[in-house]
Design a protein around this motif. Structure first.
Motif, mmCIF file in Angstrom:
data_model
loop_
_atom_site.group_PDB
_atom_site.id
_atom_site.type_symbol
_atom_site.label_atom_id
_atom_site.label_comp_id
_atom_site.label_asym_id
_atom_site.label_seq_id
_atom_site.Cartn_x
_atom_site.Cartn_y
_atom_site.Cartn_z
ATOM 1 N N SER A 192 0.822 -1.213 0.000
ATOM 2 C CA SER A 192 0.000 0.000 0.000
ATOM 3 C C SER A 192 0.858 1.266 0.000
ATOM 4 C CB SER A 192 -0.939 0.011 1.218
ATOM 5 O OG SER A 192 -0.214 0.191 2.419
ATOM 6 N N VAL A 193 2.165 1.117 0.225
ATOM 7 C CA VAL A 193 3.091 2.253 0.289
ATOM 8 C C VAL A 193 3.556 2.609 -1.120
ATOM 9 C CG1 VAL A 193 5.359 3.016 1.096
ATOM 10 C CG2 VAL A 193 3.865 1.702 2.612
ATOM 11 N N ARG A 194 3.627 3.875 -1.406
ATOM 12 C CA ARG A 194 4.083 4.323 -2.729
ATOM 13 C C ARG A 194 5.573 4.049 -2.888
ATOM 14 N NH1 ARG A 194 4.859 9.872 -6.071
ATOM 15 N NH2 ARG A 194 3.228 9.449 -7.608
ATOM 16 N N ALA A 195 5.915 3.233 -3.894
ATOM 17 C CA ALA A 195 7.311 2.866 -4.123
ATOM 18 C C ALA A 195 7.460 2.305 -5.530
ATOM 19 C CB ALA A 195 7.782 1.837 -3.093
ATOM 20 N N ALA A 196 8.701 2.246 -6.001
ATOM 21 C CA ALA A 196 8.995 1.595 -7.276
ATOM 22 C C ALA A 196 10.453 1.198 -7.305
ATOM 23 C CB ALA A 196 8.674 2.510 -8.457
ATOM 24 N N VAL A 197 10.712 0.040 -7.916
ATOM 25 C CA VAL A 197 12.079 -0.466 -8.030
ATOM 26 C C VAL A 197 12.244 -1.137 -9.387
ATOM 27 C CG1 VAL A 197 11.578 -2.732 -6.988
ATOM 28 C CG2 VAL A 197 13.890 -1.756 -6.805
ATOM 29 N N ARG A 198 13.423 -1.052 -9.930
ATOM 30 C CA ARG A 198 13.774 -1.709 -11.193
ATOM 31 C C ARG A 198 14.880 -2.716 -10.894
ATOM 32 N NH1 ARG A 198 14.512 0.434 -16.605
ATOM 33 N NH2 ARG A 198 15.472 -1.234 -17.853
ATOM 34 N N VAL A 199 14.689 -3.959 -11.340
ATOM 35 C CA VAL A 199 15.704 -5.001 -11.205
ATOM 36 C C VAL A 199 15.851 -5.654 -12.574
ATOM 37 C CG1 VAL A 199 16.418 -7.112 -10.045
ATOM 38 C CG2 VAL A 199 15.097 -5.394 -8.786
ATOM 39 N N GLY A 200 16.985 -5.422 -13.216
ATOM 40 C CA GLY A 200 17.149 -5.922 -14.575
ATOM 41 C C GLY A 200 16.116 -5.310 -15.497
ATOM 42 N N ASP A 201 15.381 -6.158 -16.185
ATOM 43 C CA ASP A 201 14.348 -5.678 -17.111
ATOM 44 C C ASP A 201 13.045 -5.324 -16.414
ATOM 45 O OD1 ASP A 201 16.051 -6.199 -19.271
ATOM 46 O OD2 ASP A 201 15.348 -8.275 -19.429
ATOM 47 N N MET A 202 12.878 -5.783 -15.175
ATOM 48 C CA MET A 202 11.569 -5.742 -14.533
ATOM 49 C C MET A 202 11.427 -4.529 -13.595
ATOM 50 S SD MET A 202 10.485 -8.366 -16.078
ATOM 51 C CE MET A 202 8.837 -8.448 -15.374
ATOM 52 N N ALA A 252 11.050 -4.926 -22.808
ATOM 53 C CA ALA A 252 10.115 -5.373 -23.843
ATOM 54 C C ALA A 252 8.924 -4.433 -23.990
ATOM 55 C CB ALA A 252 9.620 -6.786 -23.523
ATOM 56 N N ASP A 253 8.596 -3.737 -22.929
ATOM 57 C CA ASP A 253 7.377 -2.911 -22.894
ATOM 58 C C ASP A 253 7.712 -1.560 -22.253
ATOM 59 O OD1 ASP A 253 4.718 -2.044 -22.799
ATOM 60 O OD2 ASP A 253 4.264 -3.163 -20.965
ATOM 61 N N PRO A 254 8.533 -0.726 -22.919
ATOM 62 C CA PRO A 254 9.008 0.516 -22.297
ATOM 63 C C PRO A 254 7.912 1.516 -22.001
ATOM 64 C CG PRO A 254 9.575 0.467 -24.628
ATOM 65 C CD PRO A 254 9.058 -0.898 -24.281
ATOM 66 N N ASN A 255 6.748 1.344 -22.625
ATOM 67 C CA ASN A 255 5.662 2.299 -22.423
ATOM 68 C C ASN A 255 4.574 1.782 -21.490
ATOM 69 O OD1 ASN A 255 7.035 3.945 -24.279
ATOM 70 N ND2 ASN A 255 6.031 2.904 -25.987
ATOM 71 N N GLU A 256 4.859 0.675 -20.821
ATOM 72 C CA GLU A 256 4.034 0.162 -19.723
ATOM 73 C C GLU A 256 2.580 -0.097 -20.130
ATOM 74 O OE1 GLU A 256 6.060 2.000 -15.791
ATOM 75 O OE2 GLU A 256 5.298 3.505 -17.188
ATOM 76 N N HIS A 257 2.402 -0.844 -21.183
ATOM 77 C CA HIS A 257 1.060 -1.222 -21.618
ATOM 78 C C HIS A 257 0.583 -2.532 -20.982
ATOM 79 C CE1 HIS A 257 0.342 1.868 -24.642
ATOM 80 N NE2 HIS A 257 1.580 1.705 -25.091
ATOM 81 N N HIS A 258 1.530 -3.408 -20.582
ATOM 82 C CA HIS A 258 1.153 -4.771 -20.208
ATOM 83 C C HIS A 258 1.584 -5.081 -18.778
ATOM 84 C CE1 HIS A 258 0.249 -5.217 -24.427
ATOM 85 N NE2 HIS A 258 1.495 -4.888 -24.746
ATOM 86 N N ASP A 259 0.640 -4.946 -17.867
ATOM 87 C CA ASP A 259 0.879 -5.262 -16.452
ATOM 88 C C ASP A 259 0.981 -6.777 -16.290
ATOM 89 O OD1 ASP A 259 0.943 -5.446 -13.706
ATOM 90 O OD2 ASP A 259 -1.169 -4.901 -13.439
ATOM 91 N N LEU A 260 2.106 -7.246 -15.745
ATOM 92 C CA LEU A 260 2.375 -8.680 -15.604
ATOM 93 C C LEU A 260 2.218 -9.170 -14.174
ATOM 94 C CD1 LEU A 260 5.628 -8.765 -17.795
ATOM 95 C CD2 LEU A 260 3.295 -9.323 -18.523
ATOM 96 N N SER A 261 1.697 -8.327 -13.284
ATOM 97 C CA SER A 261 1.704 -8.681 -11.865
ATOM 98 C C SER A 261 0.886 -9.933 -11.569
ATOM 99 C CB SER A 261 1.204 -7.505 -11.022
ATOM 100 O OG SER A 261 -0.114 -7.126 -11.391
ATOM 101 N N ASP A 262 -0.229 -10.122 -12.256
ATOM 102 C CA ASP A 262 -1.037 -11.329 -12.014
ATOM 103 C C ASP A 262 -0.404 -12.577 -12.613
ATOM 104 O OD1 ASP A 262 -2.938 -9.887 -10.645
ATOM 105 O OD2 ASP A 262 -4.230 -9.597 -12.394
ATOM 106 N N GLN A 263 0.350 -12.402 -13.695
ATOM 107 C CA GLN A 263 0.945 -13.540 -14.381
ATOM 108 C C GLN A 263 2.255 -13.992 -13.749
ATOM 109 O OE1 GLN A 263 -0.146 -10.984 -18.175
ATOM 110 N NE2 GLN A 263 1.090 -12.748 -18.760
#
Length: 500
Positions: free
Chosen positions: A392-402, A445-456
């Motif tokens: 629920s906390v606002r945050a973001a991290v990048r690890v490799g491609d993800m 693969a998706d630099p413009n963030e069209h495809h959310d993969l969180s459920d997959q």
């Protein structure tokens, strides 16, 4: 008489010796920071705005196409100057507001401190926005020999005043080492700051290397520009975009004039110039980040995937595009290292020395990038897990491609330039699912963030939450003090400045 063969041999030897000399010599370093400059607002990204000088400089150097900043002003500037994430300096929430006794902590040496240690003449022109509530936080006490510019943000471009938010009165915010500057009313700040930077170059004693930090107010609101620049864009119907485009052109002209001055002074061949934005474009004020998602303030790519390049006569390569992961905190160790300076006395750095990556194309040492963790931002939804980072906390991290985003990332839509339309349907995930607080993207693969993969990919979500948890354990509490009424410029001669 020397034969032709001997003359050629001597010329080759002289060139080799001169090359070694300049390689061993400390380079002049110029860092230019634009304000609110959008990803889609530079010519080489296909913009409708003309930027011939910036395009040429970038083409003569290395374009950084996997380069990241922060989504808002003070955090980017703090990381540029300190080489440390804002979670380690207490600046992870918002920006430093007028009247807040907050600043980049003094136990973090600045880039200017380190350049001065290395024997550089150090100068700053432009916007500081790293705190000024006490004199010791002013730029000329933080490593700069000279300073000329603004302490806060949102100044009028010609009066150099800004509204004090607590009484609605406009007060002067322009000063140098000697105090307030009263005689520049009517002088457009982009021109003024360019001229002051050029004066620094012209007056430079070449027995020392030069470090110049030029932090333009451009192209931050308010939207103001002399009419001749706006006229170039009469074809743009949107008034904000038209004025903004003129502001970009004025800044581009300034970059051309600064480069010319460096060449006329004989400094360019031994100069490295870094150009960067401080955050994504503000789409409500004429800026644009398309095709990236989001805007300034957000954790989407449009908020923090920045325009950046490196150029200059000392750069050993030219005409390259670099796709290695680079962050604004990396400039501190990179440029101090290039200056043959020392990192002794710094706290643990979050930046990496990227000079080999930039100049030789070697793989980036950076595989992990923390965008931010902001515990004071309004929480969104409920934690998905009990034994790792609170989603629920606002945050973001990048690890490799993800890339993982948690909490409330801000409005997540794609905004094309005015007059252009999208060929896909816009839907903000936050409105569609008000409690949703996790997003996962493969940014390569998706630099413009069209495809959310969180459920997959729940296993990847958990892995990246683990990174956020580790970072959170190293963070310091946010420094977010209450407004101090003593800060009012009305109490200090009608000028912004130290009050404690």
């Amino acid at each position: 008489m020397m034969t032709l063969s001997l003359r050629l041999l001597f010329a080759v030897w002289l060139t080799a010796v001169s090359g070694r000399d300049i390689r061993n010599k400390q380079p002049n370093i110029v860092v230019v920071l634009a304000d609110d400059y959008g990803f889609n607002d530079i010519g080489y990204h296909g913009s409708q705005i003309f930027t011939p000088n910036l395009d040429q400089l970038a083409s003569d150097g290395v374009k950084l196409e996997n380069y990241y900043v922060q989504p808002i002003c003070s955090p980017t500037r703090s990381q540029l100057m300190s080489g440390r994430y804002q979670i380690h300096t207490g600046l992870q929430h918002g920006l430093i507001n007028s009247g807040q006794p907050s600043a980049l902590p003094l136990d973090n040496p600045t880039m200017a401190d380190k350049m001065k240690e290395a024997g550089y003449a150090t100068h700053m022109v432009g916007k500081w926005h790293l705190g000024y509530f006490k004199a010791e936080y002013m730029p000329f006490y933080r490593g700069f020999d000279t300073y000329y510019g603004y302490l806060t943000a949102c100044e009028n471009y010609t009066s150099h005043k800004r509204l004090y938010p607590h009484d609605g009165v406009a007060y002067l915010d322009l000063r140098d080492n000697n105090g307030p500057i009263y005689n520049e009313s009517g002088h457009y700040s982009t021109h003024l700051f360019t001229e002051k930077a050029i004066h620094v170059v012209q007056a430079h004693d070449t027995s020392k290397p030069l470090f110049l930090y030029l932090a333009y107010q451009s192209v931050h609101a308010p939207l103001q520009v002399p009419g001749e620049y706006e006229k170039k864009y009469s074809h743009i119907q949107d008034e904000k975009r038209r004025t903004y485009a003129g502001m970009v052109s004025a800044m581009d002209e300034g970059m051309g004039n600064l480069t010319k001055a460096l060449k006329e002074k004989g400094l360019w061949d031994n100069t490295i110039l870094v150009f960067s934005t401080d955050n994504g474009g503000e789409t409500y004020s004429g800026g644009n980040n398309f095709p990236l998602r989001g805007r300034k303030f957000t954790l989407w790519e449009g908020g923090l995937h920045g325009v950046g390049f490196v150029t200059g006569g000392r750069l050993p390569v030219k005409g390259l595009v670099n796709n290695e992961l680079i962050h604004v905190s990396d400039w501190f160790p990179t440029l101090v290292g290039l200056a043959q300076g020392s990192l002794n006395g710094t706290k643990p750095l979050d930046g990496f020395d990227m000079w080999d990556t930039i100049s030789r194309g070697t793989p980036s040492e950076r595989t992990v990038l923390l965008h931010n963790i902001d515990p004071l931002f309004a929480k969104r939804g409920v934690p998905l897990y009990n034994d790792t980072f609170d989603t629920s906390v606002r945050a973001a991290v990048r690890v490799g491609d993800m890339k993982l985003i948690t909490g409330d990332p801000g409005k997540g839509i794609w905004i094309p330039p005015p007059g252009e339309s999208l060929d896909f349907h816009i839907e903000d995930d936050r409105q569609k699912s008000p409690e949703k607080n996790v997003w996962l993207f493969n940014i390569t693969a998706d630099p413009n963030e069209h495809h959310d993969l969180s459920d997959q990919m729940p296993d990847v979500v958990l892995s990246l939450l683990g990174y956020l948890e580790q970072f959170n354990e190293t963070s310091v509490p946010p420094n977010w003090p209450h407004f101090d009424w003593r800060s009012s410029p009305a109490r200090h001669g009608g000028v912004y400045g130290p009050w404690m």
